[in-house]
Design an enzyme around this catalytic site. Structure first.
Site, PDB file in Angstrom:
ATOM      1  CE  LYS A 159      -6.316   6.222  -9.934  1.00 22.81           C
ATOM      2  NZ  LYS A 159      -5.542   6.938  -8.922  1.00 22.81           N
TER       3      LYS A 159
HETATM    4  C1  LIG Z   1      -3.862   6.975  -3.456  1.00 26.16           C
HETATM    5  C2  LIG Z   1      -2.956   6.362  -4.466  1.00 26.16           C
HETATM    6  N1  LIG Z   1      -2.114   5.398  -4.082  1.00 26.16           N
HETATM    7  C3  LIG Z   1      -1.280   4.810  -4.959  1.00 26.16           C
HETATM    8  C4  LIG Z   1      -1.245   5.205  -6.286  1.00 26.16           C
HETATM    9  C5  LIG Z   1      -0.305   4.525  -7.231  1.00 26.16           C
HETATM   10  O1  LIG Z   1      -1.018   3.672  -8.077  1.00 26.16           O
HETATM   11  P1  LIG Z   1      -0.503   3.352  -9.537  1.00 26.16           P
HETATM   12  O2  LIG Z   1       0.901   2.927  -9.414  1.00 26.16           O
HETATM   13  O3  LIG Z   1      -1.401   2.286 -10.029  1.00 26.16           O
HETATM   14  O4  LIG Z   1      -0.625   4.629 -10.315  1.00 26.16           O
HETATM   15  C6  LIG Z   1      -2.101   6.211  -6.725  1.00 26.16           C
HETATM   16  C7  LIG Z   1      -2.123   6.627  -8.127  1.00 26.16           C
HETATM   17  O5  LIG Z   1      -2.959   6.218  -8.854  1.00 26.16           O
HETATM   18  C8  LIG Z   1      -2.981   6.810  -5.797  1.00 26.16           C
HETATM   19  O6  LIG Z   1      -3.810   7.767  -6.177  1.00 26.16           O
END
Ligand SMILES: Cc1ncc(COP(=O)(O)O)c(C=O)c1O
Length: 313
Positions: A159
């Protein structure tokens, strides 16, 4: 939603006033997007405030840092305590939590290795990401003209702030086109994810979601929804999804820490199913919110105490 501009921010071991939580414009991160971060939530439950899967978020933060060869000067336990302290210092019962690990101020070559690895934690009140009505009525989405990153370019499992340049292109295109969100395809044309959410489809009561190899962030909400779906006896298939499945699905919804579980009512102006939140989405949304709000027992051990004594009831 604009910041209120008040409260405390945790920066490299110290709680500082919101207005003083600044960095030098020569910091590496500003020029090259050299940061990794998390988005987590703390919910208000009948037993007091509870973090939702904070351990999984902190672990993913350190996984992301590892990919980018960043060694935070704090271990996972210390960053977890920093989150707890920051929520406590801000006196928030429910909030969004943003831990950030970034390359700081030293020099501005592309090579980040000599730049310090700095850590910050911000918290703020953030309601439904796509608007409160979106949770019930669903949102209108489009398939983006921008694809997600190809394998071996920008690692989707990390991330990283840099990945969000792609997300911003997807989001801006969608919003300027009159949609709430964009759905990106992966480089081979399979469904990937939203600009900041994972995606699920329902057809004939089977649940489908793209695999991690389809350039998606391995979402913690995605993982939770898969578990909650299995608890409800639903079958979940992680498989490549052709674009046209988006138009043929009975139901489609986004998942994410910010978006939680948000139905999608149309894609490229083609109505999804009956054009409103469907029964499987409704059941999963209820299972999710009942869980995070502490309405049902914490059978998976996902909720942890914020250790904020004055919030306990
Ligand atoms: C690109 C992306 N995909 C998926 C998610 C969903 O991830 P999570 O459920 O861990 O927040 C997020 C959010 O963080 C995101 O930024």
């Amino acid at each position: 939603m604009a910041f209120s501009g008040t409260g405390k921010v945790w920066m490299n071991g110290k709680l500082v006033e919101w207005a003083n939580a600044t960095i030098h414009v020569g910091s590496h991160v500003i020029h090259y997007g050299s940061a990794v971060f998390e988005g987590a939530r703390c919910y208000k439950t009948p037993k007091g405030s509870r973090f939702f899967r904070l351990d999984a978020h902190i672990r993913r933060l350190f996984d992301s840092a590892r990919v980018y060869r960043m060694e935070p000067p704090y271990d996972q336990g210390a960053v977890t305590r920093a989150v707890i302290d920051t929520v406590q210092a801000n006196g928030l019962e429910a909030c969004y939590i943003r831990p950030l690990v970034y390359r700081g101020y030293h020099e501005l070559g592309v090579n980040p290795l000599q730049c310090p690895v700095d850590v910050a934690v911000l918290v703020w009140e953030w309601g439904a990401y796509l608007g409160p009505e979106a949770l019930e009525l669903g949102v209108e989405a489009c398939v983006s003209s921008w694809a997600r990153s190809a394998p071996n370019t920008f690692p989707a499992m990390a991330k990283s702030a840099a990945n969000y340049a792609n997300s911003a292109l997807i989001k801006m295109e969608a919003v300027l086109g009159g949609y709430s969100e964009g759905i990106a395809l992966d480089p081979s044309g399979h469904v990937s994810e939203g600009s900041g959410q994972n995606i699920f489809l329902v057809r004939d009561e089977l649940l489908y979601t793209p695999p991690v190899s389809a350039s998606v962030l391995p979402g913690i909400t995605r993982d939770s929804v898969i578990t909650l779906a299995q608890d409800l006896g639903l079958q979940v298939r992680e498989q490549n999804i052709p674009r046209e499945m988006l138009y043929l699905a009975d139901e489609v919804f986004f998942t994410g820490t910010a978006a939680e579980v948000t139905p999608i009512r149309s894609i490229d102006k083609i109505q999804v199913g009956a054009g409103r939140r469907g029964p499987v989405t409704t059941a999963l949304q209820r299972a999710f919110f009942d869980y995070v709000n502490g309405v049902v027992p914490d059978r998976h051990g996902w909720l942890t105490e914020s250790r904020t004594p004055h919030l306990a009831v």
